[in-house]
Design an enzyme around this catalytic site. Structure first.
Site, mmCIF file in Angstrom:
data_model
loop_
_atom_site.group_PDB
_atom_site.id
_atom_site.type_symbol
_atom_site.label_atom_id
_atom_site.label_comp_id
_atom_site.label_asym_id
_atom_site.label_seq_id
_atom_site.Cartn_x
_atom_site.Cartn_y
_atom_site.Cartn_z
ATOM 1 N N GLY A 10 19.554 78.711 55.511
ATOM 2 C CA GLY A 10 20.242 78.260 57.186
ATOM 3 C C GLY A 10 22.409 78.745 56.447
ATOM 4 O O GLY A 10 22.694 78.319 56.428
ATOM 5 N N SER A 12 25.440 78.706 57.967
ATOM 6 C CA SER A 12 26.064 77.173 59.430
ATOM 7 C C SER A 12 27.669 78.002 59.645
ATOM 8 O O SER A 12 28.194 77.477 60.598
ATOM 9 C CB SER A 12 26.256 76.065 58.521
ATOM 10 O OG SER A 12 27.791 75.959 57.228
ATOM 11 N N GLY A 14 29.507 78.080 57.122
ATOM 12 C CA GLY A 14 30.554 76.954 56.286
ATOM 13 C C GLY A 14 30.902 77.970 55.108
ATOM 14 O O GLY A 14 29.994 78.438 55.154
ATOM 15 N N VAL A 15 31.465 77.289 54.435
ATOM 16 C CA VAL A 15 31.910 78.763 52.362
ATOM 17 C C VAL A 15 29.863 78.057 52.362
ATOM 18 O O VAL A 15 29.982 78.226 51.024
ATOM 19 C CB VAL A 15 32.548 78.137 51.592
ATOM 20 C CG1 VAL A 15 33.224 76.481 51.664
ATOM 21 C CG2 VAL A 15 32.607 78.591 50.557
ATOM 22 N N ASP A 16 29.848 76.877 51.902
ATOM 23 C CA ASP A 16 28.355 75.993 51.006
ATOM 24 C C ASP A 16 27.499 77.339 51.246
ATOM 25 O O ASP A 16 27.156 77.652 50.299
ATOM 26 C CB ASP A 16 28.246 74.898 51.035
ATOM 27 C CG ASP A 16 29.247 73.981 50.534
ATOM 28 O OD1 ASP A 16 30.224 74.431 49.909
ATOM 29 O OD2 ASP A 16 29.195 72.424 51.364
ATOM 30 N N SER A 17 27.288 77.330 52.820
ATOM 31 C CA SER A 17 26.250 78.359 52.930
ATOM 32 C C SER A 17 26.047 80.020 52.729
ATOM 33 O O SER A 17 25.396 80.335 52.197
ATOM 34 C CB SER A 17 24.968 78.035 54.277
ATOM 35 O OG SER A 17 26.605 78.012 55.230
ATOM 36 N N MET A 36 21.471 77.855 63.406
ATOM 37 C CA MET A 36 20.737 77.328 64.216
ATOM 38 C C MET A 36 22.024 76.554 65.181
ATOM 39 O O MET A 36 22.820 75.984 65.036
ATOM 40 C CB MET A 36 19.660 75.980 64.212
ATOM 41 C CG MET A 36 20.857 74.888 63.219
ATOM 42 S SD MET A 36 18.942 74.004 62.341
ATOM 43 C CE MET A 36 20.076 73.611 61.581
ATOM 44 N N CYS A 103 18.783 64.196 60.814
ATOM 45 C CA CYS A 103 18.764 65.922 61.081
ATOM 46 C C CYS A 103 18.322 66.898 60.442
ATOM 47 O O CYS A 103 17.062 67.337 59.815
ATOM 48 C CB CYS A 103 20.158 66.803 61.422
ATOM 49 S SG CYS A 103 20.455 68.522 61.590
ATOM 50 N N CYS A 203 27.356 68.456 62.448
ATOM 51 C CA CYS A 203 27.604 69.430 63.499
ATOM 52 C C CYS A 203 28.329 67.215 63.969
ATOM 53 O O CYS A 203 28.619 67.428 65.747
ATOM 54 C CB CYS A 203 27.313 69.396 64.721
ATOM 55 S SG CYS A 203 27.944 70.412 65.461
HETATM 56 N N1 LIG Z 1 23.862 75.027 62.214
HETATM 57 C C1 LIG Z 1 23.804 75.845 61.410
HETATM 58 N N2 LIG Z 1 22.383 76.270 60.934
HETATM 59 C C2 LIG Z 1 22.225 76.907 59.651
HETATM 60 N N3 LIG Z 1 22.595 75.954 59.274
HETATM 61 C C3 LIG Z 1 23.273 75.156 58.769
HETATM 62 C C4 LIG Z 1 23.512 74.688 60.001
HETATM 63 N N4 LIG Z 1 24.534 73.290 59.653
HETATM 64 C C5 LIG Z 1 24.307 72.916 58.181
HETATM 65 N N5 LIG Z 1 23.362 74.044 58.355
HETATM 66 C C6 LIG Z 1 22.714 74.352 56.681
HETATM 67 O O1 LIG Z 1 22.537 72.620 56.076
HETATM 68 C C7 LIG Z 1 24.091 72.705 54.919
HETATM 69 C C8 LIG Z 1 24.367 71.712 54.967
HETATM 70 O O2 LIG Z 1 25.325 71.231 56.205
HETATM 71 P P1 LIG Z 1 26.349 70.272 56.524
HETATM 72 O O3 LIG Z 1 26.606 70.034 57.660
HETATM 73 O O4 LIG Z 1 26.016 68.674 55.447
HETATM 74 O O5 LIG Z 1 27.559 71.388 55.493
HETATM 75 P P2 LIG Z 1 27.963 71.675 54.671
HETATM 76 O O6 LIG Z 1 28.223 70.817 53.368
HETATM 77 O O7 LIG Z 1 29.950 71.921 54.621
HETATM 78 O O8 LIG Z 1 27.545 73.246 54.075
HETATM 79 P P3 LIG Z 1 28.673 74.568 54.944
HETATM 80 O O9 LIG Z 1 29.802 74.626 53.450
HETATM 81 O O10 LIG Z 1 27.851 75.858 54.388
HETATM 82 O O11 LIG Z 1 28.897 74.138 56.260
HETATM 83 C C9 LIG Z 1 24.708 73.873 54.934
HETATM 84 O O12 LIG Z 1 25.659 74.385 53.622
HETATM 85 C C10 LIG Z 1 23.473 74.602 56.012
HETATM 86 O O13 LIG Z 1 22.891 75.497 54.335
#
Ligand SMILES: Nc1ncnc2c1ncn2[C@@H]1O[C@H](COP(=O)(O)OP(=O)(O)OP(=O)(O)O)[C@@H](O)[C@H]1O
Length: 404
Positions: A10, A12, A14-17, A36, A103, A203
């Site tokens: 997934g 997003s 962001g940096v983690d994913s 998504m 979610c 979100c």
């Molecule tokens: N819109 C998206 N589409 C696909 N995967 C998502 C989406 N939003 C979140 N994810 C998945 O869920 C994980 C956790 O989501 P969260 O919103 O908590 O983000 P986060 O910890 O800030 O991570 P990231 O830095 O990747 O956004 C994300 O790392 C990603 O793998």
């Protein structure tokens, strides 16, 4: 050559994913990135702040950089049905839902997972700060949900409603890392998300502000705010755990008194102000009451959405705000570790929390016919119905439930 395992990660934006995808590729998986879209445009434009377009572009650019296939899918309809509608109906009923937990259970590890399986994926991966373990119980493999290695970032609480099937297909590639290490890897790999700000939860609350969001569907409705005195008789038996009782020996009445939500009546307190809708408020809330001159801060201790009344207490130590127990009805109890499920009439000691990042507190879990009673060793601030309680054995999440 051995067939590579296929993973849909997934992405997003962001940096983690981004780093999760990079690490999976390094480990030799066949990686597909999937973004998504969760929000309908009209829901988003309200505050103009949910930048899914920008996020999906970032996700795509990361996939390009890593040279992995990329797809975007629109799950906004499913998200509305399973998360947004639930949010509204819970608030309308005076409860405090947690959309992040839902979610994960309903979208990321259900609909999103099924979309990944259509692509013949063996696993779904996310950038959550948590880890997966494995033990054998009765000869069978049992998956464990473990805390992330970074104590400030541990997100296992958000995954506390996953089941064995979902966990068996999940990968958490960054769970063993510190956030600073994740950013460092992103920089080294020149990923455009390296310096991107963290999202707060999903979100939701971070990007669309909660009060604005609720006002889209829940109409303002003027009502009264009452303040309940600290020495009110309702607290005489409910506000502490009687010393020296063996958990096996609690009578039902005592348990109910300590653990069920307290019922207030307006004639138990004094009117202190007015509000614009009890369904906008949640237990423990301090901001937004707009009652001045009280000396000590005023907290919501209960809401009655049917009568449209908010009950408050003065000061952080108010016994209506700090309670020792909570109750999870039978149908709302979830065991990640099915093999550790408590049987009726039994009890166990675990550590527990009722919100993300809250330090763990020791608690006695007492299983009765109607459900699970959780008695904390220390009073808990702002226990609200609809919230999730999760219980832990050290780093491992054992189970969770919805507070009545
Ligand atoms: N819109 C998206 N589409 C696909 N995967 C998502 C989406 N939003 C979140 N994810 C998945 O869920 C994980 C956790 O989501 P969260 O919103 O908590 O983000 P986060 O910890 O800030 O991570 P990231 O830095 O990747 O956004 C994300 O790392 C990603 O793998």
């Amino acid at each position: 050559m051995e067939n590579k395992k296929r993973v849909v990660v997934g992405l997003s934006g962001g940096v983690d994913s981004s780093v999760a995808a990079y690490l999976l590729k390094e480990q030799g998986y066949e990686v597909i990135g999937m973004f998504m879209k969760n929000w309908h445009d009209e829901t988003v434009t309200i505050s103009n702040e949910c930048p899914w377009m920008e996020d999906s572009t970032d996700a795509m650019l990361v996939a390009e950089k890593l040279d992995i296939p990329f797809q975007a899918i629109d799950l906004s309809e499913e998200y509305r049905e399973r998360i947004v509608d639930y949010m509204f109906s819970e608030y309308e009923n005076g409860r405090t839902p947690n959309p992040d937990i839902l979610c994960n259970r309903e979208i990321k590890f259900d609909i999103f997972l099924k979309a990944a399986q259509k692509l013949k994926a063996d696993f779904v991966a996310t950038g959550h700060y948590c880890q997966k373990g494995e033990v054998k119980a009765n000869g069978k493999t049992v998956y464990q949900l473990l805390a992330g290695a970074d104590p400030n970032k541990d997100q296992s609480y958000f995954l506390c409603q996953l089941d064995q099937d979902q966990l068996s297909k999940a990968l958490f590639p960054i769970g063993h890392l510190q956030k600073s290490e994740v950013r460092k890897i992103a920089k080294e790999q020149d990923l455009i998300t390296a310096d991107k700000k963290d999202s707060q939860g999903l979100c939701f609350i971070g990007k669309v502000r909660l009060p604005e969001f609720l006002q889209q569907q829940l109409k303002p409705k003027k009502g009264d705010i009452y303040v309940i005195p600290e020495n009110h008789p309702v607290y005489s038996r409910s506000a502490q755990i009687p010393a020296g009782i063996d958990p096996d020996d609690y009578d039902q009445e005592t348990l109910d008194m300590i653990c069920l939500p307290l019922k207030y009546e307006f004639n138990q307190g004094n009117k202190i102000g007015e509000h614009n809708g009890a369904h906008y408020f949640t237990v423990g809330q301090r901001k937004g009451l707009q009652v001045g001159g009280t000396g000590k801060p005023l907290f919501v201790i209960a809401t009655d959405t049917r009568e449209n009344i908010i009950y408050t207490g003065l000061g952080e130590e108010h016994p209506g705000l700090n309670r020792y127990g909570l109750f999870v009805p039978k149908k709302d109890i979830h065991w990640i570790r099915q093999d550790l499920k408590l049987q009726e009439g039994h009890n166990a000691r675990y550590q527990a929390r009722i919100r993300y990042r809250q330090p763990l507190t020791w608690a006695t879990l007492i299983m009765r016919e109607n459900g699970l009673y959780v008695l904390f060793d220390e009073p808990q601030r702002g226990i609200a119905s609809g919230q999730f309680v999760a219980w832990y054995d050290g780093k491992e999440t054992i189970g969770s439930g919805v507070i009545s």
